[in-house]
Write a protein that holds these residues in place. Structure first.
Motif, PDB file in Angstrom:
ATOM      1  N   UNK A   1       0.830  -1.210   0.000  1.00 15.95           N
ATOM      2  CA  UNK A   1       0.000   0.000   0.000  1.00 15.95           C
ATOM      3  C   UNK A   1       0.861   1.255   0.000  1.00 15.95           C
ATOM      4  N   UNK A   2       1.960   1.219   0.739  1.00 16.12           N
ATOM      5  CA  UNK A   2       2.847   2.399   0.761  1.00 16.12           C
ATOM      6  C   UNK A   2       3.457   2.661  -0.608  1.00 16.12           C
ATOM      7  N   UNK A   3       3.642   1.617  -1.404  1.00 14.01           N
ATOM      8  CA  UNK A   3       4.172   1.788  -2.759  1.00 14.01           C
ATOM      9  C   UNK A   3       3.069   2.058  -3.779  1.00 14.01           C
ATOM     10  N   UNK A   4       1.829   2.216  -3.276  1.00 14.20           N
ATOM     11  CA  UNK A   4       0.666   2.402  -4.131  1.00 14.20           C
ATOM     12  C   UNK A   4       0.470   1.208  -5.061  1.00 14.20           C
ATOM     13  N   UNK A   5       0.766   0.006  -4.487  1.00 11.69           N
ATOM     14  CA  UNK A   5       0.542  -1.250  -5.193  1.00 11.69           C
ATOM     15  C   UNK A   5      -0.339  -2.176  -4.358  1.00 11.69           C
ATOM     16  N   UNK A   6      -1.080  -1.587  -3.412  1.00  8.92           N
ATOM     17  CA  UNK A   6      -1.991  -2.368  -2.595  1.00  8.92           C
ATOM     18  C   UNK A   6      -3.253  -2.744  -3.354  1.00  8.92           C
ATOM     19  N   UNK A   7      -4.134  -3.449  -2.674  1.00  4.35           N
ATOM     20  CA  UNK A   7      -5.351  -3.932  -3.344  1.00  4.35           C
ATOM     21  C   UNK A   7      -6.162  -2.788  -3.941  1.00  4.35           C
ATOM     22  N   UNK A   8      -6.391  -1.726  -3.177  1.00  7.42           N
ATOM     23  CA  UNK A   8      -7.195  -0.620  -3.696  1.00  7.42           C
ATOM     24  C   UNK A   8      -6.540   0.034  -4.902  1.00  7.42           C
ATOM     25  N   UNK A   9      -5.205   0.111  -4.886  1.00  5.96           N
ATOM     26  CA  UNK A   9      -4.485   0.723  -6.008  1.00  5.96           C
ATOM     27  C   UNK A   9      -4.613  -0.126  -7.267  1.00  5.96           C
ATOM     28  N   UNK A  10      -4.418  -1.434  -7.124  1.00  4.11           N
ATOM     29  CA  UNK A  10      -4.484  -2.316  -8.291  1.00  4.11           C
ATOM     30  C   UNK A  10      -5.924  -2.479  -8.759  1.00  4.11           C
ATOM     31  N   UNK A  11      -6.863  -2.507  -7.825  1.00  2.64           N
ATOM     32  CA  UNK A  11      -8.270  -2.607  -8.210  1.00  2.64           C
ATOM     33  C   UNK A  11      -8.716  -1.386  -9.008  1.00  2.64           C
ATOM     34  N   UNK A  12      -8.122  -0.235  -8.731  1.00  2.06           N
ATOM     35  CA  UNK A  12      -8.453   0.957  -9.510  1.00  2.06           C
ATOM     36  C   UNK A  12      -8.012   0.816 -10.966  1.00  2.06           C
ATOM     37  N   UNK A  13      -7.001  -0.022 -11.197  1.00  2.00           N
ATOM     38  CA  UNK A  13      -6.495  -0.256 -12.546  1.00  2.00           C
ATOM     39  C   UNK A  13      -7.211  -1.425 -13.205  1.00  2.00           C
ATOM     40  N   UNK A  14      -7.409  -2.490 -12.435  1.00  2.00           N
ATOM     41  CA  UNK A  14      -8.083  -3.695 -12.924  1.00  2.00           C
ATOM     42  C   UNK A  14      -9.197  -4.042 -11.930  1.00  2.00           C
ATOM     43  N   UNK A  15     -10.424  -3.559 -12.149  1.00  2.00           N
ATOM     44  CA  UNK A  15     -11.493  -3.689 -11.150  1.00  2.00           C
ATOM     45  C   UNK A  15     -11.817  -5.123 -10.739  1.00  2.00           C
ATOM     46  N   UNK A  16     -11.632  -6.091 -11.633  1.00  2.93           N
ATOM     47  CA  UNK A  16     -11.973  -7.467 -11.280  1.00  2.93           C
ATOM     48  C   UNK A  16     -10.742  -8.294 -10.907  1.00  2.93           C
ATOM     49  N   UNK A  17      -9.678  -7.643 -10.475  1.00  2.00           N
ATOM     50  CA  UNK A  17      -8.443  -8.337 -10.118  1.00  2.00           C
ATOM     51  C   UNK A  17      -8.688  -9.282  -8.934  1.00  2.00           C
ATOM     52  N   UNK A  18      -8.047 -10.436  -8.972  1.00  2.00           N
ATOM     53  CA  UNK A  18      -7.957 -11.314  -7.800  1.00  2.00           C
ATOM     54  C   UNK A  18      -6.595 -11.029  -7.175  1.00  2.00           C
ATOM     55  N   UNK A  19      -6.623 -10.365  -6.047  1.00  2.00           N
ATOM     56  CA  UNK A  19      -5.400  -9.866  -5.402  1.00  2.00           C
ATOM     57  C   UNK A  19      -5.166 -10.705  -4.144  1.00  2.00           C
ATOM     58  N   UNK A  20      -4.007 -11.341  -4.045  1.00  2.00           N
ATOM     59  CA  UNK A  20      -3.724 -12.232  -2.921  1.00  2.00           C
ATOM     60  C   UNK A  20      -2.555 -11.714  -2.093  1.00  2.00           C
ATOM     61  N   UNK A  21      -2.771 -11.598  -0.793  1.00  2.00           N
ATOM     62  CA  UNK A  21      -1.728 -11.191   0.150  1.00  2.00           C
ATOM     63  C   UNK A  21      -1.453 -12.332   1.126  1.00  2.00           C
ATOM     64  N   UNK A  22      -0.178 -12.655   1.297  1.00  2.00           N
ATOM     65  CA  UNK A  22       0.234 -13.649   2.284  1.00  2.00           C
ATOM     66  C   UNK A  22       1.004 -12.918   3.378  1.00  2.00           C
ATOM     67  N   UNK A  23       0.505 -13.001   4.600  1.00  2.00           N
ATOM     68  CA  UNK A  23       1.121 -12.308   5.723  1.00  2.00           C
ATOM     69  C   UNK A  23       1.617 -13.317   6.750  1.00  2.00           C
ATOM     70  N   UNK A  24       2.233 -12.796   7.801  1.00  2.00           N
ATOM     71  CA  UNK A  24       2.710 -13.669   8.847  1.00  2.00           C
ATOM     72  C   UNK A  24       1.618 -14.113   9.793  1.00  2.00           C
TER      73      UNK A  24
END
Length: 408
Positions: free
Chosen positions: A121-144
């Protein structure tokens, strides 16, 4: 060429190979690194998806330097988790690097990242940022540790996932400190759950036209492996470290033959136990109230193991494995990794196969352990060199060529 970045020519071209997996036509933008994310995207790639791997400029994926098997800058650890992908190196600290990712995003079906929490998100590559470019994106985050809770921003490695989840508390010998599993199960299981989530979200998108944000974590994936243990514990079954033995099954552990070779006996029910006592000449054990049922055997596990081991020590491990196989009792040698690479069963099912790597030569790799009658798993590309596919990926970002590999 595109103004997004300066390309350089690849040193070799990948040979044309068929693309007929069940995910053929699915495009994955992979910003993950080390193990959990790369394992997930390799599974997708093995199933036919076209994966563009974005790596750190200069050093690339940290897995490239992770073990002692380095050859020309690539470790075996990296090579084992990144076949069937293309690589481009970008400096995501720069506007230019981030813009290249954003230029690729409109044609991506899936976006995968396992950065430190909040970094995308800080790099403006978070889910909301990518969804603004590709609205139907399947965005997957793996956290600890998951998307919520007091530890949501904490960083975890595989051993942390194994420790925090409770897996280590039941792994190891009872008279020694807890140990981790030899394989990085927190990393790899979170990668498998990520793959499951991505496939479910793609199915949802096919039905509704809507993408979504998929999340999993090392903690959640590790804890999921304890599903039956958690409920059994809540109902009064204690779980302890028992070495190779099992908390609720007996005999279900390693034994040693007269040649000093260890093997596994998994007599997981009363019938298998009775058959084991027959080949050992100990049939009275299966009528003994202490050993007649599995619950009784688990209560008297140590005494039973000593009796069985005394008999197993009279013949070689190979003798006992053959005898157990003849009566249909589950048992196994304890294979080394060397054994696994050349095992007939592994090769017969294509669980391991050899690929021609242009710099290293013949390289054994593990395949996704799935079979499809119409759309088989394929190995189409060796693991890429860092930045190997810059020219073609930048052309994709600039709209000068199609993403899909059949256009290569």
């Amino acid at each position: 060429m595109t103004a997004l970045d300066e390309p350089h020519a690849a040193e070799f071209e990948d040979p044309p190979t068929p693309r007929d997996g069940p995910l053929t036509g699915t495009r994955v933008l992979d910003l993950s690194h080390i193990a959990s994310g790369p394992f997930a995207t390799m599974l997708l790639a093995d199933l036919g998806a076209d994966v563009i791997k974005v790596e750190r400029a200069g050093t690339g994926d940290g897995a490239r330097q992770m073990d002692r098997s380095l050859q020309d800058g690539d470790s075996g650890y990296y090579l084992g988790l990144n076949k069937n992908k293309r690589s481009i190196a970008l400096d995501l600290r720069t506007t230019q690097g981030r813009n290249t990712v954003r230029a690729l995003a409109p044609n991506a079906d899936v976006f995968v990242e396992n950065f430190r929490p909040g970094a995308a998100a800080r790099m403006r590559l978070g889910y909301d940022d990518i969804r603004a470019i590709r609205p139907d994106i399947v965005y997957c985050s793996i956290t600890g540790f998951g998307a919520s809770g007091p530890l949501r921003d904490a960083v975890a490695y595989d051993i942390v996932g194994q420790a925090f989840s409770g897996i280590m508390s039941i792994t190891g010998d009872p008279d020694r400190p807890p140990v981790k599993c030899g394989a990085p199960i927190a990393d790899l299981t979170s990668g498998m759950f990520a793959t499951i989530g991505i496939l479910a979200a793609l199915h949802h998108r096919d039905q509704t036209g809507s993408g979504q944000h998929v999340g999993t974590s090392l903690l959640g994936a590790s804890a999921a492996l304890l599903a039956s243990y958690l409920t059994s514990h809540a109902m009064g079954t204690p779980f302890h470290r028992l070495g190779s033995a099992h908390n609720t099954l007996a005999p279900y552990q390693a034994f040693t033959g007269s040649d000093g070779t260890n093997f596994i006996l998994a007599a997981g029910n009363d019938t298998f136990f009775a058959k084991t006592t027959e080949i050992l000449g100990l049939t009275t054990l299966s009528q003994d109230p202490r050993y007649a049922t599995n619950p009784a055997r688990t209560q008297h596990r140590q005494a039973l193991a000593q009796i069985l081991q005394t008999e197993f020590a009279k013949q070689t491990a190979g003798h006992w494995l053959a005898a157990l196989a003849e009566v249909g009792v589950p048992a196994s040698p304890i294979n080394t990794i060397d054994d696994l690479v050349n095992d007939e069963q592994m090769r017969a099912n294509d669980y391991v196969t050899d690929i021609a790597h242009p710099r290293i030569g013949t390289l054994p790799v593990i395949n996704a352990p799935l079979t499809f009658s119409a759309t088989p798993v394929t190995v189409r590309r060796p693991p890429p060199r860092l930045d190997q596919h810059r020219t073609e990926i930048l052309a994709i970002a600039a709209g000068e060529r199609s993403w899909l590999t059949e256009d290569n």
